[in-house]
Design a protein around this motif. Sequence first.
Motif, PDB file in Angstrom:
ATOM      1  N   ASP A 130      81.425  39.243  36.784  1.00 12.10           N
ATOM      2  CA  ASP A 130      82.768  38.829  36.643  1.00 12.10           C
ATOM      3  C   ASP A 130      82.784  37.939  35.079  1.00 12.10           C
ATOM      4  N   GLN A 131      82.052  38.579  34.297  1.00  6.33           N
ATOM      5  CA  GLN A 131      82.209  38.118  32.885  1.00  6.33           C
ATOM      6  C   GLN A 131      82.757  38.953  31.911  1.00  6.33           C
ATOM      7  N   GLY A 132      83.419  38.329  30.763  1.00  2.83           N
ATOM      8  CA  GLY A 132      84.033  39.449  29.761  1.00  2.83           C
ATOM      9  C   GLY A 132      85.167  38.693  29.459  1.00  2.83           C
ATOM     10  N   LEU A 133      85.597  38.974  28.177  1.00  8.03           N
ATOM     11  CA  LEU A 133      86.657  38.300  27.414  1.00  8.03           C
ATOM     12  C   LEU A 133      87.840  39.669  27.384  1.00  8.03           C
ATOM     13  N   VAL A 134      88.973  39.240  27.259  1.00  9.40           N
ATOM     14  CA  VAL A 134      90.145  40.548  27.114  1.00  9.40           C
ATOM     15  C   VAL A 134      91.061  39.905  26.255  1.00  9.40           C
ATOM     16  N   ASP A 135      91.432  40.931  25.358  1.00  8.71           N
ATOM     17  CA  ASP A 135      92.629  40.435  24.225  1.00  8.71           C
ATOM     18  C   ASP A 135      91.905  39.640  23.343  1.00  8.71           C
ATOM     19  N   VAL A 136      90.825  39.791  22.765  1.00  4.11           N
ATOM     20  CA  VAL A 136      90.226  38.965  21.613  1.00  4.11           C
ATOM     21  C   VAL A 136      89.833  39.844  20.909  1.00  4.11           C
ATOM     22  N   PRO A 137      89.908  39.360  19.519  1.00  4.64           N
ATOM     23  CA  PRO A 137      89.494  40.222  18.434  1.00  4.64           C
ATOM     24  C   PRO A 137      87.921  40.533  18.713  1.00  4.64           C
ATOM     25  N   VAL A 138      87.626  41.809  18.451  1.00  2.73           N
ATOM     26  CA  VAL A 138      86.352  42.261  18.235  1.00  2.73           C
ATOM     27  C   VAL A 138      85.724  42.765  17.170  1.00  2.73           C
ATOM     28  N   GLU A 139      84.599  42.402  16.783  1.00  3.04           N
ATOM     29  CA  GLU A 139      83.708  43.071  15.349  1.00  3.04           C
ATOM     30  C   GLU A 139      82.753  44.116  15.993  1.00  3.04           C
ATOM     31  N   LEU A 140      83.151  45.380  15.493  1.00  2.35           N
ATOM     32  CA  LEU A 140      82.382  46.474  15.858  1.00  2.35           C
ATOM     33  C   LEU A 140      81.803  46.979  14.403  1.00  2.35           C
ATOM     34  N   PRO A 141      80.887  47.547  14.171  1.00  2.60           N
ATOM     35  CA  PRO A 141      80.124  47.965  13.044  1.00  2.60           C
ATOM     36  C   PRO A 141      81.326  48.606  12.183  1.00  2.60           C
ATOM     37  N   GLY A 142      81.604  48.106  10.973  1.00  9.37           N
ATOM     38  CA  GLY A 142      82.718  48.825  10.162  1.00  9.37           C
ATOM     39  C   GLY A 142      83.737  48.093   9.914  1.00  9.37           C
ATOM     40  N   ALA A 143      84.365  47.623  11.457  1.00  8.56           N
ATOM     41  CA  ALA A 143      85.565  47.123  11.220  1.00  8.56           C
ATOM     42  C   ALA A 143      86.008  45.722  12.369  1.00  8.56           C
ATOM     43  N   LEU A 144      86.898  44.936  12.119  1.00 11.37           N
ATOM     44  CA  LEU A 144      87.342  43.920  13.168  1.00 11.37           C
ATOM     45  C   LEU A 144      88.461  44.653  13.684  1.00 11.37           C
ATOM     46  N   VAL A 145      88.269  44.681  15.203  1.00 10.83           N
ATOM     47  CA  VAL A 145      89.486  45.002  16.099  1.00 10.83           C
ATOM     48  C   VAL A 145      90.479  44.288  16.586  1.00 10.83           C
ATOM     49  N   ASN A 146      91.764  44.398  16.295  1.00 17.37           N
ATOM     50  CA  ASN A 146      92.529  43.254  17.159  1.00 17.37           C
ATOM     51  C   ASN A 146      93.280  44.000  18.333  1.00 17.37           C
ATOM     52  N   PRO A 147      93.673  43.214  19.083  1.00 20.61           N
ATOM     53  CA  PRO A 147      94.652  43.795  20.128  1.00 20.61           C
ATOM     54  C   PRO A 147      95.940  43.725  19.674  1.00 20.61           C
ATOM     55  N   GLY A 148      96.492  44.896  19.973  1.00 24.07           N
ATOM     56  CA  GLY A 148      97.711  45.501  19.174  1.00 24.07           C
ATOM     57  C   GLY A 148      97.485  46.455  17.986  1.00 24.07           C
ATOM     58  N   ASP A 149      96.312  46.491  17.463  1.00 18.59           N
ATOM     59  CA  ASP A 149      96.010  47.668  16.816  1.00 18.59           C
ATOM     60  C   ASP A 149      96.450  49.131  16.868  1.00 18.59           C
ATOM     61  N   ALA A 150      96.357  49.765  16.199  1.00 22.22           N
ATOM     62  CA  ALA A 150      96.626  51.296  16.372  1.00 22.22           C
ATOM     63  C   ALA A 150      95.334  52.087  16.114  1.00 22.22           C
ATOM     64  N   LEU A 151      94.949  52.888  17.268  1.00 21.81           N
ATOM     65  CA  LEU A 151      93.541  53.426  17.025  1.00 21.81           C
ATOM     66  C   LEU A 151      93.951  54.888  17.060  1.00 21.81           C
ATOM     67  N   PHE A 152      93.111  55.615  16.183  1.00 27.85           N
ATOM     68  CA  PHE A 152      93.202  57.016  16.028  1.00 27.85           C
ATOM     69  C   PHE A 152      91.516  57.382  16.050  1.00 27.85           C
ATOM     70  N   ALA A 153      91.287  58.555  17.064  1.00 26.17           N
ATOM     71  CA  ALA A 153      90.123  58.947  16.975  1.00 26.17           C
ATOM     72  C   ALA A 153      90.161  60.444  16.994  1.00 26.17           C
ATOM     73  N   ASP A 154      89.201  60.841  16.368  1.00 31.18           N
ATOM     74  CA  ASP A 154      89.017  62.601  16.525  1.00 31.18           C
ATOM     75  C   ASP A 154      87.899  62.863  16.102  1.00 31.18           C
ATOM     76  N   GLU A 155      87.469  64.178  15.944  1.00 32.99           N
ATOM     77  CA  GLU A 155      85.834  64.689  15.574  1.00 32.99           C
ATOM     78  C   GLU A 155      85.264  63.990  14.271  1.00 32.99           C
ATOM     79  N   ASP A 156      86.235  63.410  13.243  1.00 37.38           N
ATOM     80  CA  ASP A 156      85.726  62.575  12.130  1.00 37.38           C
ATOM     81  C   ASP A 156      85.365  61.543  12.245  1.00 37.38           C
ATOM     82  N   GLY A 157      85.915  60.581  13.313  1.00 38.03           N
ATOM     83  CA  GLY A 157      85.567  59.351  13.354  1.00 38.03           C
ATOM     84  C   GLY A 157      86.776  58.665  14.178  1.00 38.03           C
TER      85      GLY A 157
END
Length: 164
Positions: free
Chosen positions: A124-151
């Motif tokens: 029962d652990q974990g945080l929801v709707d918080v900014p997360v730092e993944l390798p390469g970028a800060l990801v914010n709730p509400g960002d638009a994400l696009f994913a395909d074969e290139d990344g």
Amino acid sequence: MPFVATCDLFDTFKDSARFLQPGLRDFGAVTRFSGTVVTVKCVDDNSRVKELLATPGAGKVLVVDGAGSLRCALMGDMIAASAVKNGWAGVVIWGCVRDVAELQKLDLGIKALASMPRASTRRDQGLVDVPVELPGALVNPGDALFADEDGVVLLTAEQAASLK
């Protein structure tokens, strides 16, 4: 949110587009997907992942910061099937998945670091709707994400609105 190829996004936004470092693999039947970001920060505990993917997704993408842990899977076939049933467009996990043969059959975009047969322990652990730092970028709730074969490319909501 309509899909736009990640290379085209870079041609349009140049250096103001954010991107995740290479290393994520495709595990779902869908390899091109986009949506508004919902975030989860958790390590070796998929409690929040399971809860969120059981709610209406409305074409959103769940981004999971699993701290790159390879110790256990944060999503398997049953949770992913719940995501499909609830209308999520995709899941991006900086961590592992399991039940790969079944995930490949699901109409869901799934990107993760690796597969691991060991399930997580729910505490029962974990945080929801918080900014997360993944390798390469800060990801914010509400960002638009696009994913395909290139990344994976991330835009602010304002940048994404300008695509229309």
